[in-house]
Write a protein that holds these residues in place. Structure first.
Motif: not given
Length: 523
Positions: A487-491
């Motif tokens: 979930g790194a990209k979205d956050i």
């Protein structure tokens, strides 16, 4: 810090400033109380006479005889029971904050007599408890002889209205609740094996009779600490600091999640959050943390709670923000105690990871305590305790740091959540250590922590977390896919439009690294 009280924690210090009960807002009305018209209190003529007699004599004189002491205490508790009732807080007095002048206080006695009498009973009980706990050891009259039955040694039944006052509905009654909690604490501690408060050795006390009431008091304290406001803290900190002189109370509080509540309030206080703890409250809360560290050598559960609840992080934040010298002094003492704790007497169960002083030292290093201690040693301190604690911590921290690899230091820093720019956040470091991000269980738990830190309240921590995620993506095979799956990209994408330009830049760079196949070629 004035008064030292013996106990298993060595010399537990209880400041007199922590134990003073502010006067009731209606104190000026107390001389105007007339017992005869107050039929609701159901007082006998002899009880009214005893109350009047106590008004004309010093409290020490009233408590000079064991039999009369017990009788007077029971009358005061009866007055409290009848005046506070079961219908909740009084209609007017419970809402007062400031001390009223005599005319206004006497008017309050006319409009809300039971509210005034409740405050009167709490005030008298506080005077009784203060007098009894200061009596010399071996005195004929003591906390034990006054509040415990001479036949079976059980706590007298009349104590129960104090607990009812704590659980008043509505907005409560701050003065009555604060006073009731404080008095109840000393009454119950008198029944604990470690705390006899001058009770003569021949006087038997049934320790089991205070077990449930003590747990009920501590449960009320922790329920108040669930609120983040300083007003809730003001209800409990006098009582909590008093309880910290009692090993049995310390253990019950720690087992009720107390270390976590203390750590959270200390963190909120250092961040300057609205309605957070005052400097005096930070001092008292920190004192409680320090007292609890003395249980670490004898309890694996309490050591684990200190590690789990980020107590070290909270204490280091206090040292770095330095709200007052007295707060720093107690915080350093607590850190020193944690750094020196041992598992020899109470090891963790075989299946669980051991927590010792070295565990806490690694966490302190991760929080950047070395830097703060180095800076503080350059200052001239007048307090010898601070000098001694700094010397001990300096040696322990630097010795431990020498034994840690750069990866160990990075791991400790990320786990502490206190990221700072330096050699650990460089392309060279990530080239050398990218594979280690897999973690011992192959779950990339450290990357998960970095993702969580992008939502930190500290914008520099957010920036560094973004940078580290981007460097992990660059240097770990298939790092892009792993970062996306966590979930790194979205956050991180949400930070691209952040008002802080530096954070915005690092977020944009990290997102670009997650999207571009060959970053080096683009760069």
């Amino acid at each position: 810090m004035a008064q030292r009280v013996g106990g298993s924690c060595g010399a537990v210090i209880i400041s007199k400033a922590m134990s003073n009960l502010p006067p009731s807002p209606v104190t000026e009305a107390f001389p105007g109380i007339q017992w005869d018209p107050m039929q609701k209190l159901r007082l006998t003529n002899s009880e009214k006479l005893m109350l009047r007699s106590a008004e004309t004599n010093p409290v020490d004189y009233t408590l000079n005889n064991p039999k009369e002491s017990v009788a007077y205490v029971k009358v005061v508790l009866k007055v409290l029971a009848e005046s506070s009732g079961a219908s909740g807080p009084s209609s007017k007095v419970s809402h007062l904050k400031a001390l009223l002048p005599e005319d206004a206080a006497l008017q309050m006695l006319y409009t809300d007599p039971m509210g005034v009498v409740t405050h009167y009973a709490i005030t008298k009980l506080y005077d009784i408890v203060t007098c009894l706990k200061e009596k010399k050891r071996g005195s004929r009259v003591s906390m034990g002889s006054t509040f415990f039955n001479p036949v079976d040694g059980n706590l007298i039944d009349e104590w129960r209205p104090l607990l009812r006052v704590l659980h008043l509905g509505g907005s409560g009654d701050a003065f009555a609740q604060r006073g009731a909690a404080y008095c109840l604490a000393f009454i119950l501690m008198a029944g604990c094996p470690s705390q006899r408060f001058g009770t003569h050795k021949s006087y038997k006390i049934n320790h089991s009779s205070v077990e449930e009431p003590l747990q009920a008091l501590i449960s009320w304290i922790t329920s108040q600490m669930q609120s983040s406001g300083s007003s809730s803290l003001s209800l409990v900190t006098p009582t909590l600091t008093a309880l910290m002189s009692c090993p049995e109370a310390r253990i019950k509080f720690a087992n009720s999640g107390g270390i976590g509540y203390l750590s959270r309030h200390l963190r909120n206080g250092t961040k300057g959050m609205k309605n957070s703890a005052t400097v005096q409250q930070l001092y008292e809360l920190c004192f409680c943390v320090w007292a609890l560290t003395y249980e670490c050598n004898s309890s694996a559960t309490i050591r684990a709670a200190f590690a789990r609840d980020n107590a070290v992080h909270s204490l280091v934040d206090l040292v770095s923000s330095a709200p007052r010298e007295k707060v720093v002094r107690v915080a350093l003492s607590a850190l020193r105690s944690l750094a020196q704790c041992s598992a020899d007497a109470a090891p963790m169960p075989a299946a669980k990871k051991e927590v010792t002083g070295s565990t806490f030292l690694s966490e302190m290093i991760g929080c950047g305590l070395i830097k703060y201690v180095d800076q503080m040693k350059e200052r001239q301190w007048t307090d010898p305790d601070i000098v001694d604690d700094l010397d001990v911590l300096y040696k322990l921290l630097h010795d431990n740091f020498k034994e840690m690899s750069r990866w160990d230091v990075y791991l400790a820093e990320v786990q502490s959540g206190s990221l700072e720019w330096g050699f650990l956040h460089t392309e060279k470091f990530f080239k050398e250590n990218a594979k280690k991000f897999e973690g011992p269980d192959g779950d990339f738990f450290l990357v998960k922590l970095l993702v969580a830190l992008t939502t930190s309240n500290d914008e520099e921590v957010q920036s560094i977390a973004c940078y580290d995620i981007g460097e992990f993506v660059r240097h770990y095979p298939n790092g892009r896919a792993i970062a996306r799956s966590l979930g790194a990209k979205d956050i991180v994408m949400r930070l691209v439009d952040h008002s802080n330009k530096e954070l915005q830049r690092h977020a944009l760079t990290a997102v670009s690294k997650m999207m571009v196949q060959n970053w080096a070629a683009v760069h």
